[in-house]
Design a protein around this motif. Structure first.
Motif, PDB file in Angstrom:
ATOM      1  N   LEU A   1      13.178  31.272  45.497  1.00 40.00           N
ATOM      2  CA  LEU A   1      12.821  30.046  44.770  1.00 40.00           C
ATOM      3  C   LEU A   1      13.910  29.711  43.741  1.00 40.00           C
ATOM      4  O   LEU A   1      14.252  28.533  43.555  1.00 40.00           O
ATOM      5  N   ILE A   2      14.462  30.738  43.105  1.00 39.61           N
ATOM      6  CA  ILE A   2      15.566  30.512  42.161  1.00 39.61           C
ATOM      7  C   ILE A   2      16.720  29.843  42.903  1.00 39.61           C
ATOM      8  O   ILE A   2      17.265  28.828  42.453  1.00 39.61           O
ATOM      9  N   ASP A   3      17.074  30.387  44.065  1.00 36.68           N
ATOM     10  CA  ASP A   3      18.193  29.823  44.845  1.00 36.68           C
ATOM     11  C   ASP A   3      17.911  28.377  45.260  1.00 36.68           C
ATOM     12  O   ASP A   3      18.784  27.519  45.172  1.00 36.68           O
ATOM     13  N   LEU A   4      16.678  28.110  45.705  1.00 38.48           N
ATOM     14  CA  LEU A   4      16.324  26.753  46.133  1.00 38.48           C
ATOM     15  C   LEU A   4      16.447  25.769  44.955  1.00 38.48           C
ATOM     16  O   LEU A   4      17.048  24.694  45.091  1.00 38.48           O
ATOM     17  N   TYR A   5      15.858  26.128  43.805  1.00 37.62           N
ATOM     18  CA  TYR A   5      15.926  25.232  42.643  1.00 37.62           C
ATOM     19  C   TYR A   5      17.372  25.008  42.208  1.00 37.62           C
ATOM     20  O   TYR A   5      17.740  23.920  41.780  1.00 37.62           O
ATOM     21  N   LYS A   6      18.214  26.049  42.314  1.00 37.45           N
ATOM     22  CA  LYS A   6      19.630  25.880  41.942  1.00 37.45           C
ATOM     23  C   LYS A   6      20.305  24.889  42.889  1.00 37.45           C
ATOM     24  O   LYS A   6      21.068  24.023  42.461  1.00 37.45           O
TER      25      LYS A   6
END
Ligand SMILES: CC(C)(COP(=O)(O)OP(=O)(O)OC[C@H]1O[C@@H](n2cnc3c(N)ncnc32)[C@H](O)[C@@H]1OP(=O)(O)O)[C@@H](O)C(=O)NCCC(=O)NCCS
Length: 173
Positions: A16-21
């Protein structure tokens, strides 16, 4: 390609961190820049959505490519409201129906399972007109305008548009 959605889990955190970034790098969408997508921010979303809200994700094989969430605010006077709604679709997957799929799951789930929720609210920047039109088609109503709420650069402000959707299956307690 056909996609399906599932509810979010705590173990989705890193993806989720990667997606939001990835989504924050594109201009004019979510109200956060890349450096503001911290572990703490995503952990908060996960905990609030799991304990106090609703959240769905879409995967392509094992890669997380889209997410939607909203959750209750702390004061008890807002117990019938799901707020802080955010939806993100990986830029490579936008325009393929994932946003529509996620909203369908979220609002359908609230209608079926969450008779305690009367109102779901979101805010979209005025220039994100495609998103605003999309939300109107889903049944969200524009409730006004927060003037010059978004800072785009020195002397360059933009209005933010509050919108709400009401649950027809709400049960008065
Ligand atoms: C806005 C967003 C969630 C829409 O999801 P999507 O999967 O791209 O959209 P869908 O393919 O399901 O199409 C749904 C509607 O969204 C609109 N849409 C499609 N691509 C879009 C894009 N890149 N930006 C804004 N709206 C878009 C379309 O008008 C479509 O409506 P229509 O089919 O009735 O014409 C997605 O594009 C996104 O994550 N954008 C960046 C982040 C963002 O803007 N988040 C919302 C902040 S309020």
């Amino acid at each position: 390609m056909s996609f399906s959605a599932r509810q979010v889990k705590l173990t989705d955190r890193e993806q989720l961190i990667d997606l939001y970034k990835r989504v924050s790098k594109t201009i004019g969408g979510i109200a956060r820049v890349e450096k503001e997508i911290t572990e703490e921010y995503i952990q908060n979303i996960l905990e609030n959505s799991i304990n106090n809200g609703v959240s769905f994700i879409v995967e392509d094989n094992t890669e997380l490519v889209a997410e939607i969430h909203c959750y209750k605010l702390v004061p008890s006077v807002f117990n019938h409201v799901l707020s802080e709604l955010t939806v993100v679709v990986d830029p490579k997957y936008q325009g393929q129906g994932l946003g529509k799929l996620l909203f369908g799951e979220l609002l359908g789930f609230i209608e079926k399972e969450r008779q305690d929720i009367l109102r779901v609210e979101l805010i979209a920047r005025e220039s994100n007109q495609r998103a605003i039109n999309f939300y109107e088609k889903l049944g969200f109503k524009i409730e006004g305008r927060f003037e010059k709420r978004i800072y785009n650069g020195p002397g360059d402000f933009e209005d933010d548009i509050p919108m709400a959707w009401f649950n027809e299956n709400y049960i008065v307690k």
